[in-house]
Write an enzyme that holds these catalytic residues in place. Structure first.
Site, PDB file in Angstrom:
ATOM      1  N   LYS A  55       7.548  -9.923  -3.853  1.00  0.00           N
ATOM      2  CA  LYS A  55       7.683  -9.804  -2.505  1.00  0.00           C
ATOM      3  C   LYS A  55       6.983 -10.913  -2.007  1.00  0.00           C
ATOM      4  O   LYS A  55       7.466 -11.388  -1.029  1.00  0.00           O
ATOM      5  CB  LYS A  55       6.793  -8.486  -2.298  1.00  0.00           C
ATOM      6  N   GLN A  99       0.817  -1.209  -1.086  1.00  0.00           N
ATOM      7  CA  GLN A  99       1.619  -0.731  -2.293  1.00  0.00           C
ATOM      8  C   GLN A  99       1.301   0.638  -2.873  1.00  0.00           C
ATOM      9  O   GLN A  99       0.052   0.739  -3.256  1.00  0.00           O
ATOM     10  CB  GLN A  99       1.568  -1.782  -3.766  1.00  0.00           C
ATOM     11  N   ASP A 122       6.906  -0.760   5.933  1.00  0.00           N
ATOM     12  CA  ASP A 122       7.580   0.134   4.846  1.00  0.00           C
ATOM     13  C   ASP A 122       8.159   1.284   5.688  1.00  0.00           C
ATOM     14  O   ASP A 122       8.969   2.272   5.072  1.00  0.00           O
ATOM     15  CB  ASP A 122       6.260   0.948   4.185  1.00  0.00           C
TER      16      ASP A 122
HETATM   17  N1  GUN Z   1       6.022   1.769  -4.364  1.00  0.00           N
HETATM   18  C1  GUN Z   1       7.345   1.872  -4.868  1.00  0.00           C
HETATM   19  N2  GUN Z   1       8.187   1.745  -3.807  1.00  0.00           N
HETATM   20  C2  GUN Z   1       7.554   1.291  -2.563  1.00  0.00           C
HETATM   21  C3  GUN Z   1       7.839   0.978  -1.251  1.00  0.00           C
HETATM   22  O1  GUN Z   1       8.938   0.753  -1.004  1.00  0.00           O
HETATM   23  N3  GUN Z   1       6.717   0.601  -0.713  1.00  0.00           N
HETATM   24  C4  GUN Z   1       5.472   0.517  -1.260  1.00  0.00           C
HETATM   25  N4  GUN Z   1       4.297   0.193  -0.112  1.00  0.00           N
HETATM   26  N5  GUN Z   1       5.114   1.133  -2.337  1.00  0.00           N
HETATM   27  C5  GUN Z   1       6.391   1.415  -2.846  1.00  0.00           C
END
Ligand code: GUN
Length: 296
Positions: A55, A99, A122
């Site tokens: 990311k 995350q 998100d």
């Molecule tokens: N863990 C798995 N998918 C995601 C996501 O789309 N965002 C976040 N913050 N954590 C995740």
């Protein structure tokens, strides 16, 4: 029947990332703004580390500013809340991503609700969830938004009237996917582990989205001939050589003989999630400053 067409998530994501990069360059030239994305990683879950690393790299590649905060697994909820408050107040930060999953001493929902909704790239905060369901201006969760873009690749822009079945009801994928597809005027069914006769429900779908996290659960006889299949699953399974491999929630080889179009794993939904995160960060940066939003 001929084999299903592959929906190339890698290519669609690369196009979206390029569009974001162009829009970001314009934003910088016109307003001196470089959107900032803060990613927060707590603990040392290997999958999360890989996610956050890619990311942050993608963020920099698109001309945005990626900042990663790494905290130890022993971090308390109060400490994480303090970091979130600091990022909320930081003018250089347009997007905040914590995350998931978080270590068990931390209540993830409490953290999500502490993120400023305008920076919630998100789309997990209740305010964004509510806006998504009520048709307002939300920041939309990245994975389902990516799935929608891939569905449009296969079915065209107009999804109205399509029979959509979503397997899985998570807050991250299943539920927001349902809201997005309702917004597209699909007839939406959300099926899950307690659904009676899942294969029969799945077989109704013109558009089948599998987001259950179970390797190759969806078999050929779950798929209506010609349907579009979007596979959200990323499951690591053992192989005889000990290396392991990634498979989706759909048994790809057999599904490909029945479906009209299908996303591969890897190279389908996965790359879209990150591209949509960049898009959300750009959108958040524009909205926060009252600037016109790029249409990406
Ligand atoms: N863990 C798995 N998918 C995601 C996501 O789309 N965002 C976040 N913050 N954590 C995740």
């Amino acid at each position: 029947m001929s084999e299903a067409r592959l929906i190339d998530g890698k290519a669609v994501a690369a196009r979206l990332r390029a569009t974001v990069a162009t829009a970001a360059a314009t934003l910088k030239a016109a307003h001196g703004v470089v959107p900032g994305l803060a990613a927060v990683l707590v603990g040392d879950d290997p999958a999360s580390q890989v996610y956050v690393k890619s990311k942050t790299k993608a963020t920099d590649d698109a001309g945005l500013k990626g900042i990663t905060h790494r905290l130890p697994a022993s971090t308390s909820e109060a400490e994480l809340l303090r970091l979130v408050a600091q990022l909320n107040a930081d003018e250089a930060v347009d997007g905040i991503l914590v995350q998931l999953p978080l270590p068990k001493q931390i209540d993830a929902q409490r953290i999500i609700e502490a993120i400023a909704p305008a920076k919630d790239v998100d789309g997990f905060h209740a305010e964004n969830v509510g806006r998504l369901w009520s048709g307002g201006k939300a920041l939309v969760p990245c994975t389902p938004y990516g799935c929608l873009l891939l569905a449009r690749e296969s079915l065209g822009k107009n999804l109205a009237g399509a029979e959509a079945v979503i397997l899985g009801r998570s807050n991250i994928v299943g539920k927001p996917m349902a809201a997005l597809l309702l917004g597209e005027h699909c007839t939406v069914t959300v099926a899950h582990s307690r659904t009676r006769d899942l294969p029969a429900v799945a077989r109704r779908a013109d558009l089948l989205v599998a987001a259950v996290g179970r390797p190759e659960m969806v078999r050929a006889d779950w798929i209506k001939p010609g349907a579009t299949v979007i596979d959200v699953g990323i499951n690591r399974v053992a192989t005889p050589d000990g290396k392991g491999k990634l498979v989706g929630d759909v048994a790809f080889a057999e599904a490909q003989r029945v479906a009209g179009a299908i996303t591969p794993v890897p190279g389908g939904v996965g790359p879209m999630t990150i591209a949509c995160l960049l898009r959300n960060t750009l959108v958040a940066a524009c909205r926060r400053r009252g600037l016109p939003e790029p249409t990406v």
